[in-house]
Design a protein around this motif. Structure first.
Motif, PDB file in Angstrom:
ATOM      1  N   SER A  14     -38.441  28.597  31.497  1.00  0.00           N
ATOM      2  CA  SER A  14     -39.384  29.442  30.862  1.00  0.00           C
ATOM      3  C   SER A  14     -40.110  28.547  30.309  1.00  0.00           C
ATOM      4  O   SER A  14     -39.694  27.924  29.437  1.00  0.00           O
ATOM      5  N   LYS A  15     -41.752  29.628  29.702  1.00  0.00           N
ATOM      6  CA  LYS A  15     -41.798  29.040  28.931  1.00  0.00           C
ATOM      7  C   LYS A  15     -41.589  29.487  27.185  1.00  0.00           C
ATOM      8  O   LYS A  15     -40.757  30.873  27.372  1.00  0.00           O
ATOM      9  N   PHE A  16     -42.270  28.928  25.895  1.00  0.00           N
ATOM     10  CA  PHE A  16     -41.201  28.719  25.184  1.00  0.00           C
ATOM     11  C   PHE A  16     -42.399  29.729  24.073  1.00  0.00           C
ATOM     12  O   PHE A  16     -42.148  30.521  23.389  1.00  0.00           O
ATOM     13  N   SER A  17     -43.371  29.119  24.275  1.00  0.00           N
ATOM     14  CA  SER A  17     -44.655  29.704  22.835  1.00  0.00           C
ATOM     15  C   SER A  17     -45.685  29.948  24.236  1.00  0.00           C
ATOM     16  O   SER A  17     -45.989  28.808  25.366  1.00  0.00           O
ATOM     17  N   PHE A  18     -46.442  30.089  23.066  1.00  0.00           N
ATOM     18  CA  PHE A  18     -48.487  30.306  23.747  1.00  0.00           C
ATOM     19  C   PHE A  18     -48.992  28.989  23.517  1.00  0.00           C
ATOM     20  O   PHE A  18     -50.409  29.386  23.881  1.00  0.00           O
ATOM     21  N   VAL A  22     -41.477  24.413  26.443  1.00  0.00           N
ATOM     22  CA  VAL A  22     -41.001  24.970  27.564  1.00  0.00           C
ATOM     23  C   VAL A  22     -39.552  24.759  27.538  1.00  0.00           C
ATOM     24  O   VAL A  22     -39.402  23.845  26.093  1.00  0.00           O
ATOM     25  N   LEU A  23     -38.751  26.273  28.264  1.00  0.00           N
ATOM     26  CA  LEU A  23     -37.211  25.513  27.864  1.00  0.00           C
ATOM     27  C   LEU A  23     -37.231  24.988  29.100  1.00  0.00           C
ATOM     28  O   LEU A  23     -37.015  25.426  30.272  1.00  0.00           O
ATOM     29  N   ILE A  24     -36.239  24.146  29.053  1.00  0.00           N
ATOM     30  CA  ILE A  24     -35.506  22.909  30.284  1.00  0.00           C
ATOM     31  C   ILE A  24     -33.906  23.205  30.083  1.00  0.00           C
ATOM     32  O   ILE A  24     -33.268  22.689  28.995  1.00  0.00           O
ATOM     33  N   LYS A  25     -33.592  23.504  31.458  1.00  0.00           N
ATOM     34  CA  LYS A  25     -32.038  23.959  31.237  1.00  0.00           C
ATOM     35  C   LYS A  25     -31.623  22.303  31.980  1.00  0.00           C
ATOM     36  O   LYS A  25     -32.167  22.033  33.277  1.00  0.00           O
ATOM     37  N   LEU A  26     -30.491  22.067  31.323  1.00  0.00           N
ATOM     38  CA  LEU A  26     -30.226  20.211  31.385  1.00  0.00           C
ATOM     39  C   LEU A  26     -29.128  20.440  32.164  1.00  0.00           C
ATOM     40  O   LEU A  26     -28.151  22.104  32.040  1.00  0.00           O
ATOM     41  N   ASP A  27     -29.094  20.163  33.075  1.00  0.00           N
ATOM     42  CA  ASP A  27     -27.721  19.422  34.180  1.00  0.00           C
ATOM     43  C   ASP A  27     -27.011  18.445  32.983  1.00  0.00           C
ATOM     44  O   ASP A  27     -26.285  17.721  33.707  1.00  0.00           O
ATOM     45  N   THR A  28     -26.249  18.682  32.209  1.00  0.00           N
ATOM     46  CA  THR A  28     -25.484  17.857  31.285  1.00  0.00           C
ATOM     47  C   THR A  28     -24.150  18.853  30.754  1.00  0.00           C
ATOM     48  O   THR A  28     -24.143  19.711  29.713  1.00  0.00           O
ATOM     49  N   ASP A  29     -23.530  18.080  30.046  1.00  0.00           N
ATOM     50  CA  ASP A  29     -22.318  18.380  29.899  1.00  0.00           C
ATOM     51  C   ASP A  29     -22.659  18.392  27.347  1.00  0.00           C
ATOM     52  O   ASP A  29     -22.172  18.661  26.987  1.00  0.00           O
ATOM     53  N   GLU A  30     -23.384  16.893  27.714  1.00  0.00           N
ATOM     54  CA  GLU A  30     -24.143  16.365  26.010  1.00  0.00           C
ATOM     55  C   GLU A  30     -25.312  16.564  26.024  1.00  0.00           C
ATOM     56  O   GLU A  30     -26.268  15.416  26.502  1.00  0.00           O
ATOM     57  N   PRO A  31     -26.408  17.646  25.952  1.00  0.00           N
ATOM     58  CA  PRO A  31     -27.719  18.287  26.046  1.00  0.00           C
ATOM     59  C   PRO A  31     -28.056  17.016  24.384  1.00  0.00           C
ATOM     60  O   PRO A  31     -29.496  16.937  24.702  1.00  0.00           O
TER      61      PRO A  31
END
Length: 174
Positions: A14-18, A22-31
């Motif tokens: 998703s976007k976070f601001s104007f 962006v927001l990134i969903k990381l595929d990790t247990d330790e972001p």
């Protein structure tokens, strides 16, 4: 950079601001391991394109909030929505001998303590609630949960995983 030389890091969700964040969903247990990245490869129109990161921070502990260079508007960020992100395999943190990355064990032979040779791992299915070894034997697919209790030993040198599965589990598939 080819996708085969990289590992999947996550997805822009998703976007976070104007201002293009962006927001990134990381595929990790330790972001937190990925907070200091300078760049990532974005899978854009079937090409891996390098994007440099101006700043990043954790958002609600499991999402990475990132600002890429030259992505300065909502429209720029919209263009990147749902794109997958990759990093070179050389950037994967070292694991202990008994640990493994999913991509490492493709092609490994599976031996079960009670059953014997089960087959060869052809992929890992991590789209289910519990990740599964997808094993091929004589044209049959065998699915075994990746449960720590089932894994007896990992022999990276001989490309073999030794399991101890519940009685009858493997027979269900053959």
């Amino acid at each position: 950079m080819l996708k085969e030389e990289c590992f999947y890091l996550g997805k822009i969700v998703s976007k976070f601001s104007f201002k293009g964040e962006v927001l990134i969903k990381l595929d990790t247990d330790e972001p937190e391991v990925y907070l200091e990245m300078e760049s990532v490869f974005v899978d854009y129109n079937e090409n891996l394109i390098p994007f440099f990161i101006e700043r990043s921070s954790l958002h609600k502990s499991d999402l990475l909030r990132a600002k890429f260079e030259d992505v300065d508007t909502e429209e720029d960020a919209d263009d990147l929505m749902k794109c997958d992100l990759y990093l070179p395999l050389t950037l994967l943190p070292e694991l202990e001998d008994h640990q493994f990355y999913f991509h490492e064990i493709i092609g490994f032979t599976v031996e079960d303590i009670n059953y014997g040779t089960v087959g060869t791992i052809v992929s890992i299915n991590d789209t289910t609630a519990q990740s599964l070894f997808e094993i091929e034997k004589d044209g049959n697919q065998i699915l075994i949960p990746m449960n720590d209790e089932f894994i007896e030993k990992l022999d990276k040198e001989n490309k073999t995983i030794y399991l101890k599965t519940p009685e009858g589990l493997i027979d269900l598939y053959l």
